[in-house]
Design a protein around this motif. Structure first.
Motif, mmCIF file in Angstrom:
data_model
loop_
_atom_site.group_PDB
_atom_site.id
_atom_site.type_symbol
_atom_site.label_atom_id
_atom_site.label_comp_id
_atom_site.label_asym_id
_atom_site.label_seq_id
_atom_site.Cartn_x
_atom_site.Cartn_y
_atom_site.Cartn_z
ATOM 1 N N MET A 1 9.054 12.415 5.269
ATOM 2 C CA MET A 1 10.076 13.409 4.974
ATOM 3 C C MET A 1 9.899 13.928 3.558
ATOM 4 O O MET A 1 9.441 13.232 2.665
ATOM 5 C CB MET A 1 11.481 12.816 5.142
ATOM 6 C CG MET A 1 11.819 12.414 6.577
ATOM 7 S SD MET A 1 13.462 11.724 6.701
ATOM 8 C CE MET A 1 14.466 13.150 6.294
ATOM 9 N N ALA A 2 10.297 15.180 3.334
ATOM 10 C CA ALA A 2 10.102 15.822 2.046
ATOM 11 C C ALA A 2 11.144 15.358 1.031
ATOM 12 O O ALA A 2 12.256 14.951 1.386
ATOM 13 C CB ALA A 2 10.168 17.339 2.198
ATOM 14 N N ASN A 3 10.776 15.400 -0.217
ATOM 15 C CA ASN A 3 11.667 15.058 -1.321
ATOM 16 C C ASN A 3 11.634 16.195 -2.340
ATOM 17 O O ASN A 3 10.651 16.360 -3.071
ATOM 18 C CB ASN A 3 11.226 13.747 -1.981
ATOM 19 C CG ASN A 3 12.164 13.318 -3.093
ATOM 20 O OD1 ASN A 3 13.355 13.608 -3.066
ATOM 21 N ND2 ASN A 3 11.618 12.637 -4.095
ATOM 22 N N ARG A 4 12.695 16.974 -2.386
ATOM 23 C CA ARG A 4 12.768 18.045 -3.380
ATOM 24 C C ARG A 4 13.087 17.457 -4.745
ATOM 25 O O ARG A 4 13.893 16.535 -4.850
ATOM 26 C CB ARG A 4 13.829 19.076 -3.001
ATOM 27 C CG ARG A 4 13.580 19.827 -1.711
ATOM 28 C CD ARG A 4 14.773 20.715 -1.398
ATOM 29 N NE ARG A 4 16.001 19.911 -1.308
ATOM 30 C CZ ARG A 4 17.232 20.393 -1.462
ATOM 31 N NH1 ARG A 4 17.417 21.667 -1.753
ATOM 32 N NH2 ARG A 4 18.290 19.596 -1.359
ATOM 33 N N ARG A 28 8.790 11.723 0.479
ATOM 34 C CA ARG A 28 9.864 10.776 0.226
ATOM 35 C C ARG A 28 9.263 9.420 -0.114
ATOM 36 O O ARG A 28 8.382 8.929 0.599
ATOM 37 C CB ARG A 28 10.770 10.654 1.457
ATOM 38 C CG ARG A 28 12.062 9.908 1.179
ATOM 39 C CD ARG A 28 12.940 9.853 2.411
ATOM 40 N NE ARG A 28 12.517 8.802 3.338
ATOM 41 C CZ ARG A 28 13.211 8.420 4.401
ATOM 42 N NH1 ARG A 28 14.355 9.024 4.695
ATOM 43 N NH2 ARG A 28 12.765 7.458 5.193
ATOM 44 N N PRO A 29 9.724 8.767 -1.207
ATOM 45 C CA PRO A 29 9.153 7.463 -1.577
ATOM 46 C C PRO A 29 9.629 6.353 -0.654
ATOM 47 O O PRO A 29 10.598 6.509 0.087
ATOM 48 C CB PRO A 29 9.682 7.260 -3.002
ATOM 49 C CG PRO A 29 10.970 8.030 -3.041
ATOM 50 C CD PRO A 29 10.759 9.229 -2.144
ATOM 51 N N SER A 30 8.943 5.206 -0.732
ATOM 52 C CA SER A 30 9.311 4.035 0.066
ATOM 53 C C SER A 30 9.557 2.857 -0.867
ATOM 54 O O SER A 30 8.828 2.672 -1.847
ATOM 55 C CB SER A 30 8.195 3.672 1.051
ATOM 56 O OG SER A 30 7.981 4.742 1.969
ATOM 57 N N PRO A 31 10.559 2.046 -0.575
ATOM 58 C CA PRO A 31 10.867 0.916 -1.454
ATOM 59 C C PRO A 31 9.924 -0.262 -1.244
ATOM 60 O O PRO A 31 9.490 -0.541 -0.127
ATOM 61 C CB PRO A 31 12.294 0.552 -1.049
ATOM 62 C CG PRO A 31 12.379 0.951 0.395
ATOM 63 C CD PRO A 31 11.530 2.181 0.532
ATOM 64 N N ALA A 32 9.628 -0.964 -2.324
ATOM 65 C CA ALA A 32 8.901 -2.224 -2.269
ATOM 66 C C ALA A 32 9.914 -3.366 -2.272
ATOM 67 O O ALA A 32 11.123 -3.139 -2.306
ATOM 68 C CB ALA A 32 7.949 -2.328 -3.460
ATOM 69 N N ASP A 33 9.431 -4.588 -2.246
ATOM 70 C CA ASP A 33 10.333 -5.740 -2.274
ATOM 71 C C ASP A 33 11.221 -5.675 -3.509
ATOM 72 O O ASP A 33 10.748 -5.441 -4.632
ATOM 73 C CB ASP A 33 9.533 -7.043 -2.284
ATOM 74 C CG ASP A 33 8.915 -7.347 -0.929
ATOM 75 O OD1 ASP A 33 9.351 -6.737 0.066
ATOM 76 O OD2 ASP A 33 7.996 -8.188 -0.872
ATOM 77 N N GLY A 34 12.512 -5.911 -3.296
ATOM 78 C CA GLY A 34 13.465 -5.884 -4.402
ATOM 79 C C GLY A 34 13.987 -4.500 -4.733
ATOM 80 O O GLY A 34 14.846 -4.364 -5.614
ATOM 81 N N GLN A 97 16.806 14.918 -7.745
ATOM 82 C CA GLN A 97 15.944 14.916 -6.573
ATOM 83 C C GLN A 97 16.723 14.393 -5.372
ATOM 84 O O GLN A 97 17.789 13.798 -5.521
ATOM 85 C CB GLN A 97 14.708 14.060 -6.826
ATOM 86 C CG GLN A 97 14.996 12.633 -7.273
ATOM 87 C CD GLN A 97 13.736 11.871 -7.646
ATOM 88 O OE1 GLN A 97 12.628 12.232 -7.244
ATOM 89 N NE2 GLN A 97 13.891 10.802 -8.410
ATOM 90 N N ASP A 98 16.163 14.651 -4.193
ATOM 91 C CA ASP A 98 16.823 14.215 -2.955
ATOM 92 C C ASP A 98 16.813 12.707 -2.806
ATOM 93 O O ASP A 98 17.796 12.106 -2.358
ATOM 94 C CB ASP A 98 16.133 14.844 -1.747
ATOM 95 C CG ASP A 98 16.427 16.321 -1.585
ATOM 96 O OD1 ASP A 98 17.600 16.706 -1.721
ATOM 97 O OD2 ASP A 98 15.483 17.093 -1.314
ATOM 98 N N TYR A 99 15.684 12.083 -3.133
ATOM 99 C CA TYR A 99 15.514 10.641 -2.920
ATOM 100 C C TYR A 99 14.922 9.991 -4.167
ATOM 101 O O TYR A 99 14.159 10.612 -4.907
ATOM 102 C CB TYR A 99 14.579 10.374 -1.734
ATOM 103 C CG TYR A 99 15.105 10.845 -0.401
ATOM 104 C CD1 TYR A 99 15.953 10.044 0.362
ATOM 105 C CD2 TYR A 99 14.743 12.091 0.096
ATOM 106 C CE1 TYR A 99 16.437 10.475 1.579
ATOM 107 C CE2 TYR A 99 15.222 12.542 1.329
ATOM 108 C CZ TYR A 99 16.066 11.725 2.059
ATOM 109 O OH TYR A 99 16.550 12.160 3.272
ATOM 110 N N ALA A 100 15.274 8.728 -4.363
ATOM 111 C CA ALA A 100 14.706 7.948 -5.458
ATOM 112 C C ALA A 100 14.622 6.493 -5.036
ATOM 113 O O ALA A 100 15.433 6.013 -4.231
ATOM 114 C CB ALA A 100 15.567 8.076 -6.715
#
Length: 331
Positions: A1-4, A28-34, A97-100
């Protein structure tokens, strides 16, 4: 998905304009552990956003090419942190931004207060800044005279109302006759000074003939100086911001005669940021909430729709367009 994302394309050398920003789009970024993936709901617009472009403050300075920094109320979309779950709301430095993706251990679930916009205004940094700056730094007493600059803004409009709740005479300083009338007629201020209408020092003296006990300073510059010269002995000044010096060229001089005035009037000047009082946050929120729910504290919010409109909205805030807390609805 896009992240503006809104990027600070170039550092302004004079007045900030929307052209200093650009809208980009990435993955769109993806979370790592934690970590947790956050979806930005509402971005807080603050005069401090402009100060971050001038150099390091209580946070690192912004550089050209950075995603524009800013706090927001955001929703947890995906969590790999044990203390947060999808659907939780947090206040976080997501940027524009849309996602962080951020470390979960640095975030705390927000209370389920409604409407959600209040989490960024009266129950957010603006409300807590007003509460702690006035009550912990200014320490107003019933019957004292409290003056607040940028009185129609997100912090100032709350400072004045809280001072009235504490039994003080309240004078607001704002730009324009309409704002001044609103402070008196709608928010219950005792008087208002239009700094655009002429000699500010004389107008403040007329509104406060016996002097000022507490000055809540949001602007610095000439208005700070005008209030400084009208302080009573043992007066207190809560130094919250200096918006008059954030946008454009620096003033040619600072307040004149300050050392002598501080000594002879035995003044107490205190700078602060809201995180100084984290240990008292729950107590403050409880009192703010009781005032709001009983109608003793009016909350005005200025919501701008669309991430793409954030640059123009910040420029407008710096020009004094808003009444109350300005924010941008992203999703």
């Amino acid at each position: 998905m896009a992240n503006r994302q809104i990027v600070l394309d170039q550092l302004p050398q004079g007045k900030l304009t929307p052209e200093h920003f650009r809208l980009t789009e990435g993955e769109r970024p993806s979370p790592a552990d934690g970590e947790v993936l956050l979806r930005t709901r509402y971005i807080s617009l603050d005069a401090a956003n402009r100060a971050w472009m001038q150099g390091a403050t209580y946070r690192a300075a912004l550089a050209a090419g950075d995603v524009m920094a800013g706090g927001s109320v955001a929703e947890v979309v995906e969590s790999k942190s044990p203390n947060l779950a999808p659907g939780d709301m947090v206040f976080a430095d997501t940027g524009w931004q849309d996602y962080a993706v951020l470390p979960g251990k640095r975030l705390h679930k927000l209370p389920d207060f409604k409407p959600v916009t209040h989490l960024i205004s009266v129950y957010g940094v603006a409300g807590l800044t007003a509460y702690f700056g006035l009550l912990e730094c200014g320490k107003p007493q019933p019957g004292e005279t409290v003056v607040v600059s940028a009185a129609a803004g997100s912090v100032g409009s709350l400072v004045g109302q809280i001072a009235k709740l504490k039994g003080c005479k309240v004078v607001g300083i704002a730009g324009g006759a309409d704002k001044c009338a609103w402070l008196i007629d709608e928010l219950g201020f005792d008087a208002a000074v239009d700094y655009k209408a002429g000699d500010v020092r004389r107008a403040i003296r007329a509104a406060c003939p016996d002097g000022i006990d507490v000055y809540f300073d949001n602007v610095g510059g000439d208005i700070f100086e005008a209030c400084l010269f009208n302080m009573k002995n043992f007066g207190r000044i809560a130094c919250c911001g200096a918006v008059s010096q954030y946008d454009g060229t620096a003033p040619p001089h600072g307040p004149r005669g300050v050392p002598g005035l501080i000594v002879t009037k035995r003044l107490n000047l205190r700078g602060f940021i809201v995180s100084d009082f984290d240990d008292k946050r729950d107590e403050a929120l409880a009192e703010l909430k009781s005032w709001v729910e009983t109608g003793k504290l009016k909350v005005l919010e200025d919501v701008i729709e669309g991430l793409e409109n954030a640059p123009a909205a910040l420029v407008g805030l710096l020009a004094g367009e808003n009444r109350g807390k300005r924010m941008v609805k992203v999703s």
